[in-house]
Design an enzyme around this catalytic site. Structure first.
Site, PDB file in Angstrom:
ATOM      1  N   ARG A 165       0.852  -1.201   0.000  1.00  0.00           N
ATOM      2  CA  ARG A 165       0.000   0.000   0.000  1.00  0.00           C
ATOM      3  C   ARG A 165       0.885   1.247   0.000  1.00  0.00           C
ATOM      4  NH1 ARG A 165      -1.601  -0.353   6.426  1.00  0.00           N
ATOM      5  NH2 ARG A 165       0.205   0.832   7.109  1.00  0.00           N
ATOM      6  N   ASP A 185       9.262  -9.974   6.941  1.00  0.00           N
ATOM      7  CA  ASP A 185       9.471  -8.854   7.867  1.00  0.00           C
ATOM      8  C   ASP A 185      10.904  -8.374   7.654  1.00  0.00           C
ATOM      9  OD1 ASP A 185      10.085  -7.178   9.937  1.00  0.00           O
ATOM     10  OD2 ASP A 185       9.454  -8.549  11.532  1.00  0.00           O
ATOM     11  N   ASN A 198      11.711   0.766   1.189  1.00  0.00           N
ATOM     12  CA  ASN A 198      10.586   1.681   1.458  1.00  0.00           C
ATOM     13  C   ASN A 198       9.859   1.395   2.765  1.00  0.00           C
ATOM     14  OD1 ASN A 198       8.058   3.414   0.595  1.00  0.00           O
ATOM     15  ND2 ASN A 198       7.275   1.362   1.039  1.00  0.00           N
ATOM     16  N   SER A 235      13.102  10.692   4.936  1.00  0.00           N
ATOM     17  CA  SER A 235      11.996  11.629   5.222  1.00  0.00           C
ATOM     18  C   SER A 235      12.583  13.000   5.503  1.00  0.00           C
ATOM     19  CB  SER A 235      11.216  11.156   6.449  1.00  0.00           C
ATOM     20  OG  SER A 235      10.347  12.180   6.903  1.00  0.00           O
ATOM     21  N   TYR A 290      11.816   8.093  14.897  1.00  0.00           N
ATOM     22  CA  TYR A 290      11.646   8.124  13.433  1.00  0.00           C
ATOM     23  C   TYR A 290      12.699   9.037  12.786  1.00  0.00           C
ATOM     24  CZ  TYR A 290       8.922   8.637   9.050  1.00  0.00           C
ATOM     25  OH  TYR A 290       8.486   8.644   7.749  1.00  0.00           O
ATOM     26  N   ALA A 346      16.038   7.279  12.756  1.00  0.00           N
ATOM     27  CA  ALA A 346      16.086   6.230  11.731  1.00  0.00           C
ATOM     28  C   ALA A 346      16.238   6.843  10.341  1.00  0.00           C
ATOM     29  CB  ALA A 346      14.827   5.368  11.794  1.00  0.00           C
ATOM     30  N   LYS A 347      15.468   7.899  10.076  1.00  0.00           N
ATOM     31  CA  LYS A 347      15.478   8.488   8.727  1.00  0.00           C
ATOM     32  C   LYS A 347      16.784   9.245   8.451  1.00  0.00           C
ATOM     33  CE  LYS A 347      11.569   6.829   7.405  1.00  0.00           C
ATOM     34  NZ  LYS A 347      11.507   5.862   6.293  1.00  0.00           N
ATOM     35  N   ILE A 401       2.989  13.341   2.643  1.00  0.00           N
ATOM     36  CA  ILE A 401       2.401  12.606   1.515  1.00  0.00           C
ATOM     37  C   ILE A 401       1.111  11.918   1.957  1.00  0.00           C
ATOM     38  CG2 ILE A 401       2.853  10.879  -0.278  1.00  0.00           C
ATOM     39  CD1 ILE A 401       4.851  13.293  -0.276  1.00  0.00           C
TER      40      ILE A 401
HETATM   41  P1  NAP Z   1       2.227   3.059   4.939  1.00  0.00           P
HETATM   42  O1  NAP Z   1       1.052   3.503   4.142  1.00  0.00           O
HETATM   43  O2  NAP Z   1       2.054   2.815   6.395  1.00  0.00           O
HETATM   44  O3  NAP Z   1       2.852   1.758   4.243  1.00  0.00           O
HETATM   45  C1  NAP Z   1       3.989   1.144   4.779  1.00  0.00           C
HETATM   46  C2  NAP Z   1       4.127  -0.225   4.174  1.00  0.00           C
HETATM   47  O4  NAP Z   1       5.269  -0.867   4.780  1.00  0.00           O
HETATM   48  C3  NAP Z   1       2.927  -1.109   4.463  1.00  0.00           C
HETATM   49  O5  NAP Z   1       2.617  -1.847   3.306  1.00  0.00           O
HETATM   50  C4  NAP Z   1       3.441  -1.994   5.592  1.00  0.00           C
HETATM   51  O6  NAP Z   1       2.821  -3.271   5.666  1.00  0.00           O
HETATM   52  C5  NAP Z   1       4.886  -2.161   5.202  1.00  0.00           C
HETATM   53  N1  NAP Z   1       5.691  -2.626   6.338  1.00  0.00           N
HETATM   54  C6  NAP Z   1       5.658  -2.152   7.612  1.00  0.00           C
HETATM   55  N2  NAP Z   1       6.510  -2.854   8.371  1.00  0.00           N
HETATM   56  C7  NAP Z   1       7.104  -3.776   7.562  1.00  0.00           C
HETATM   57  C8  NAP Z   1       8.069  -4.785   7.772  1.00  0.00           C
HETATM   58  N3  NAP Z   1       8.609  -4.988   8.976  1.00  0.00           N
HETATM   59  N4  NAP Z   1       8.422  -5.568   6.724  1.00  0.00           N
HETATM   60  C9  NAP Z   1       7.875  -5.385   5.500  1.00  0.00           C
HETATM   61  N5  NAP Z   1       6.949  -4.429   5.244  1.00  0.00           N
HETATM   62  C10 NAP Z   1       6.578  -3.638   6.267  1.00  0.00           C
HETATM   63  O7  NAP Z   1       3.413   4.123   4.813  1.00  0.00           O
HETATM   64  P2  NAP Z   1       3.761   5.170   3.656  1.00  0.00           P
HETATM   65  O8  NAP Z   1       3.224   6.482   4.055  1.00  0.00           O
HETATM   66  O9  NAP Z   1       3.448   4.594   2.325  1.00  0.00           O
HETATM   67  O10 NAP Z   1       5.344   5.255   3.864  1.00  0.00           O
HETATM   68  C11 NAP Z   1       6.270   4.524   3.054  1.00  0.00           C
HETATM   69  C12 NAP Z   1       7.663   5.011   3.381  1.00  0.00           C
HETATM   70  O11 NAP Z   1       7.733   6.425   3.149  1.00  0.00           O
HETATM   71  C13 NAP Z   1       8.048   4.796   4.847  1.00  0.00           C
HETATM   72  O12 NAP Z   1       9.417   4.479   4.942  1.00  0.00           O
HETATM   73  C14 NAP Z   1       7.782   6.161   5.456  1.00  0.00           C
HETATM   74  O13 NAP Z   1       8.540   6.393   6.608  1.00  0.00           O
HETATM   75  C15 NAP Z   1       8.194   7.070   4.316  1.00  0.00           C
HETATM   76  N6  NAP Z   1       7.629   8.422   4.401  1.00  0.00           N
HETATM   77  C16 NAP Z   1       6.288   8.641   4.348  1.00  0.00           C
HETATM   78  C17 NAP Z   1       5.805   9.943   4.418  1.00  0.00           C
HETATM   79  C18 NAP Z   1       4.339  10.266   4.343  1.00  0.00           C
HETATM   80  O14 NAP Z   1       3.990  11.449   4.471  1.00  0.00           O
HETATM   81  N7  NAP Z   1       3.445   9.305   4.131  1.00  0.00           N
HETATM   82  C19 NAP Z   1       6.698  11.004   4.559  1.00  0.00           C
HETATM   83  C20 NAP Z   1       8.061  10.738   4.623  1.00  0.00           C
HETATM   84  C21 NAP Z   1       8.519   9.437   4.526  1.00  0.00           C
HETATM   85  P3  NAP Z   1       1.510  -3.503   6.606  1.00  0.00           P
HETATM   86  O15 NAP Z   1       0.388  -2.873   5.872  1.00  0.00           O
HETATM   87  O16 NAP Z   1       1.413  -4.997   6.667  1.00  0.00           O
HETATM   88  O17 NAP Z   1       1.816  -2.861   7.920  1.00  0.00           O
END
Ligand code: NAP
Length: 250
Positions: free
Chosen positions: A15, A63, A90, A142, A155, A158-159, A188
């Site tokens: 997702r 995982d 990601n 991030s 967070y 980590a980032k 996002i």
């Molecule tokens: P998200 O919608 O929560 O999706 C994260 C995905 O990672 C989910 O499919 C989740 O699976 C999977 N995941 C979590 N833990 C995992 C693990 N241990 N092993 C394998 N897969 C795992 O997050 P997102 O917003 O798309 O974010 C994606 C990346 O962008 C992340 O690294 C996040 O920190 C970064 N980011 C996001 C934003 C933002 O505004 N959204 C901003 C800066 C950076 P499940 O559904 O099974 O939990």
């Protein structure tokens, strides 16, 4: 950008941003290994959407914070398609809390899923890419890793760690034709940020010069560029994709 014949692994691509990256890489012609943890339905849905585009894809549940799982993910991808050209780190989570109230578990979990996973998957894929003498590694950091954020010390650490890691490995593997770069998204619109209360979301948008949230596709466009031959001379860099948020509004 043409990625025909390339094989890409995208962690956490059931997702959100990971899914958009998987679909965009497939659109450019790549074969995709979709990865997710827990329920396999979202990952299988991503695979189905890629197959509708007449591209190859398979889901490998793992995982990525576990050493054994990360190794199995990379090894199974290579056994399935014979090689890996692109790794997109990601997968990520948040466990927000003010530092004085943050538990050991909240700290450790975020460092494990958001940073350790990047090391584990990269180490596993490098064993193959070093022999192949080519490869593209793109990790999702991030703006929080650059700017910090209240309630996100785990967070942000980590980032920021992903950025240091990216620069270190870029130097280590450059002589073997492998590049490593990071993308730092701003705010996002994904399930991760949909959990933020509406009033806070509005406040954040008020601080973005381009006056809107980004889309997962905005991040995917930067990733597909860094994963392409057009970016052959770019390594150890961080591309911020944030609508100008990190510039400040004035
Ligand atoms: P998200 O919608 O929560 O999706 C994260 C995905 O990672 C989910 O499919 C989740 O699976 C999977 N995941 C979590 N833990 C995992 C693990 N241990 N092993 C394998 N897969 C795992 O997050 P997102 O917003 O798309 O974010 C994606 C990346 O962008 C992340 O690294 C996040 O920190 C970064 N980011 C996001 C934003 C933002 O505004 N959204 C901003 C800066 C950076 P499940 O559904 O099974 O939990």
């Amino acid at each position: 950008m043409d990625l025909t014949g390339k094989v890409a692994i995208v962690t956490g691509s059931g997702r959100g941003i990971g899914k958009a990256i998987a679909l965009r890489l497939a659109e450019a012609g790549a074969t995709i290994v979709v990865n997710d943890v827990g329920d396999n339905a979202p990952a299988e849905q991503t695979v189905a959407e890629i197959k509708q585009m007449n591209r190859q894809a398979t889901a490998i549940m793992a995982d990525v914070s576990s050493s054994a799982d990360a190794t199995r993910l990379i090894d199974t991808a290579i056994a399935t398609y014979g090689k890996v050209d692109i790794l997109v780190n990601n997968a990520g989570i948040t466990r927000d809390q003010l530092t004085m109230r943050m538990t050991d578990e909240e700290w450790d979990k975020v460092i494990a899923v958001d940073l350790r996973s990047v090391f584990l998957c990269t180490r596993a894929v490098l064993r193959f890419m070093l022999k192949q003498r080519s490869g593209k590694i793109v990790s999702i950091s991030s703006v929080v890793g650059i700017m910090g954020n209240i309630g996100q010390a785990n967070y942000a650490s980590a980032k920021a760690g992903i950025i240091g890691f990216t620069k270190a490995i870029a130097k280590e593997v450059a002589s073997r034709g492998i590049t490593a770069n990071a993308v730092a998204p701003g705010f996002i619109d994904t399930p991760m940020t949909q959990a933020i209360p509406e009033d806070i979301r509005k406040l954040m948008i008020d601080h973005i010069p381009l006056a809107c949230m980004g889309t997962p596709r905005d991040i995917a466009e930067a990733v597909v560029f860094l994963a392409s031959d057009e970016a052959r001379y770019i390594t150890g860099q961080v591309i911020t994709v944030d609508g100008g948020f990190s510039l400040g509004k004035i």
